[in-house]
Design an enzyme around this catalytic site. Structure first.
Site, PDB file in Angstrom:
ATOM      1  N   THR A  87       2.986   1.758   2.387  1.00  0.00           N
ATOM      2  CA  THR A  87       1.593   1.425   2.670  1.00  0.00           C
ATOM      3  C   THR A  87       1.480   0.351   3.751  1.00  0.00           C
ATOM      4  OG1 THR A  87      -0.304   0.286   1.695  1.00  0.00           O
ATOM      5  CG2 THR A  87       1.782  -0.120   0.658  1.00  0.00           C
ATOM      6  N   ASP A  88       0.328   0.327   4.424  1.00  0.00           N
ATOM      7  CA  ASP A  88       0.079  -0.751   5.405  1.00  0.00           C
ATOM      8  C   ASP A  88      -0.144  -2.094   4.702  1.00  0.00           C
ATOM      9  OD1 ASP A  88      -2.444  -0.259   4.301  1.00  0.00           O
ATOM     10  OD2 ASP A  88      -3.477  -0.070   6.224  1.00  0.00           O
ATOM     11  N   GLU A  89      -0.359  -2.056   3.373  1.00  0.00           N
ATOM     12  CA  GLU A  89      -0.688  -3.305   2.670  1.00  0.00           C
ATOM     13  C   GLU A  89       0.487  -4.286   2.651  1.00  0.00           C
ATOM     14  OE1 GLU A  89      -3.110  -2.799  -0.850  1.00  0.00           O
ATOM     15  OE2 GLU A  89      -3.824  -0.853  -0.143  1.00  0.00           O
ATOM     16  N   TYR A 126       0.727  -5.288  -6.148  1.00  0.00           N
ATOM     17  CA  TYR A 126       1.009  -3.930  -5.650  1.00  0.00           C
ATOM     18  C   TYR A 126       1.745  -4.000  -4.318  1.00  0.00           C
ATOM     19  CZ  TYR A 126       0.134   0.396  -3.043  1.00  0.00           C
ATOM     20  OH  TYR A 126       0.285   1.520  -2.255  1.00  0.00           O
ATOM     21  N   LYS A 172       5.615  -2.839  -3.248  1.00  0.00           N
ATOM     22  CA  LYS A 172       5.903  -1.852  -2.198  1.00  0.00           C
ATOM     23  C   LYS A 172       6.761  -2.492  -1.096  1.00  0.00           C
ATOM     24  CE  LYS A 172       4.641   1.885  -1.866  1.00  0.00           C
ATOM     25  NZ  LYS A 172       5.190   3.170  -2.388  1.00  0.00           N
TER      26      LYS A 172
END
Ligand code: NAD
Ligand code: TYD
Length: 353
Positions: free
Chosen positions: A134-136, A159, A163
């Site tokens: 993810t870009d997060e 989260y 990741k």
């Protein structure tokens, strides 16, 4: 073009995973696809009824946190490729249950890497471990700038921390053991089969039911939205043609403030439901902000566009309308996932025959 024989797709009963499974099963009939999924609340075999009887498709129920089970699965199927999507994926749940995110997202990923390392036994040439991220992991942007593949990791929620950790382990296996790996980091997805805990499907569900639509804080946070099938197409392309050891950022060049997105959605829903203009917008309710709420995500996807020729296929207004049409046409799906009915479907399909 990478030509693999047996691919393990993890999390294939979830939102993005089901679109990836469908695409891989249909596009590569000579390659066997094994979908491994624990069927948590987010996993739903109803997402895959159209391809479940295809000869190159197999479903296995199981948990990536169970290392011995993963090892057995590699022994049984001799995978030469992995597309790893299984994860706990919802930021709000990670705030209340961070340990579950560490278990599935970090330990689960390490278990898969260990099994691949053991069974590929150093013969990595015709194997690939593809990790969907993810870009997060890049943290939160201010008003300007975009995340590139060189942006330093700065995760801020449990989260995104889990990741980010899993991404680091994947790259560690590349550098330490020379395992062939690839990672893609994608922006927010939307589209059919999205579990109604995330903003867009939750809002569609609530508007349909004339319930309040909760907007966190002032609705000023910005996300970069990509239609899920465009993400699946990017994964397909990178998996088959991308460069080993690389990261590819995937995004929609499509930034929306949450509140503007919700107004657009309300407009579309008013039309589709034959309601007077402005009816759905009255449901918008500002609620307490998310703890540690990242302000803005935005992806620079020029690398995958330049190297692999990928580009998003839909403009947002089209994609959103398509998504609303799907939810309105799939009442049963929505009712089942919101009532737990799909567990019965699974039992009927796999346990009672
Ligand atoms: P999802 O929550 O809809 O699906 C996750 C799937 O993983 C479910 O089918 C679930 O049953 C399965 N799963 C969970 N724990 C498992 C375990 N321990 N063992 C086996 N299976 C398990 O998630 P999604 O939105 O489809 O996201 C898929 C992947 O893409 C995730 O890795 C996520 O981090 C990443 N991603 C998501 C987005 C997004 O906008 N949704 C954006 C970028 C990246
Ligand atoms: P979400 O769909 O949970 O994705 P993520 O947090 O991974 O970006 O949320 C998207 C944005 O919408 C995010 O800024 C939080 C916000 N949001 C709301 O305002 N209300 C809601 O009910 C939800 C679920 C999210």
């Amino acid at each position: 073009m990478r030509n693999l024989k047996t691919i393990l797709i993890t999390g294939g009963a979830g939102f993005i995973g089901s679109h990836v499974v469908r695409r891989f099963v249909n596009n590569y009939p000579n390659c066997k696809m094994v979908n491994l999924d624990k069927l948590t609340y987010a996993g739903n075999l109803e997402n895959l009824t159209d391809i479940e009887k295809k000869p190159n498709y197999t479903f296995v129920k199981g948990d990536i946190v169970d290392g011995a089970f993963i090892d057995e699965l590699f022994k049984k199927y001799s995978f030469d490729g992995v597309v790893h999507l299984a994860a706990e994926s919802h930021v709000d749940r990670s705030i209340t249950h961070p340990t579950e995110f560490a278990m599935t997202n970090v330990i689960g990923t390490i278990n898969l890497l260990n099994a691949a390392k053991k069974h590929w036994a150093g013969n990595y040439d015709n194997c690939l471990f593809y990790h969907v991220s993810t870009d997060e992991v890049y943290g939160s942007l201010g008003a300007d700038g975009l995340f590139t593949e060189e942006t330093s990791y700065d995760p801020r929620s449990p989260y995104s921390a889990s990741k980010a950790s899993s991404d680091h382990f994947v790259m560690a296996y590349y550098h330490t053991y020379h395992m062939q790996v690839m990672i893609s980091n994608c922006s927010n997805n939307y589209g059919p089969n999205h579990f109604p805990e995330k903003l867009i499907p939750l809002a569609i569900h609530n508007i349909k039911e004339s319930k309040p639509v909760p907007v966190y804080g002032k609705g000023e946070n910005v996300r970069d939205w990509l239609y899920v099938e465009d993400h699946a197409a990017a994964i397909d392309l990178a998996f088959h043609k991308g460069r080993v050891g690389e990261t590819y950022n995937i995004g929609g060049h499509n930034e929306w403030k949450n509140i503007d997105l919700i107004y657009l959605l309300c407009e579309i829903m008013d039309k589709k439901l034959n309601r007077a203009t402005g009816t759905s917008a009255k449901l918008i309710t500002f609620v307490k902000d998310r703890a540690g709420h990242d302000l803005r995500y935005a992806i620079d996807s020029s690398k995958i566009q330049r190297e692999l020729g990928w580009t998003p296929s839909l403009v947002f207004e089209q994609g959103l309308e398509k998504t609303v049409d799907w939810y309105l046409a799939n009442d049963k799906w929505l009712n089942d996932v919101t009532s737990g009915e799909y567990q019965k479907y699974y039992k009927g399909q796999y346990e009672e025959r």
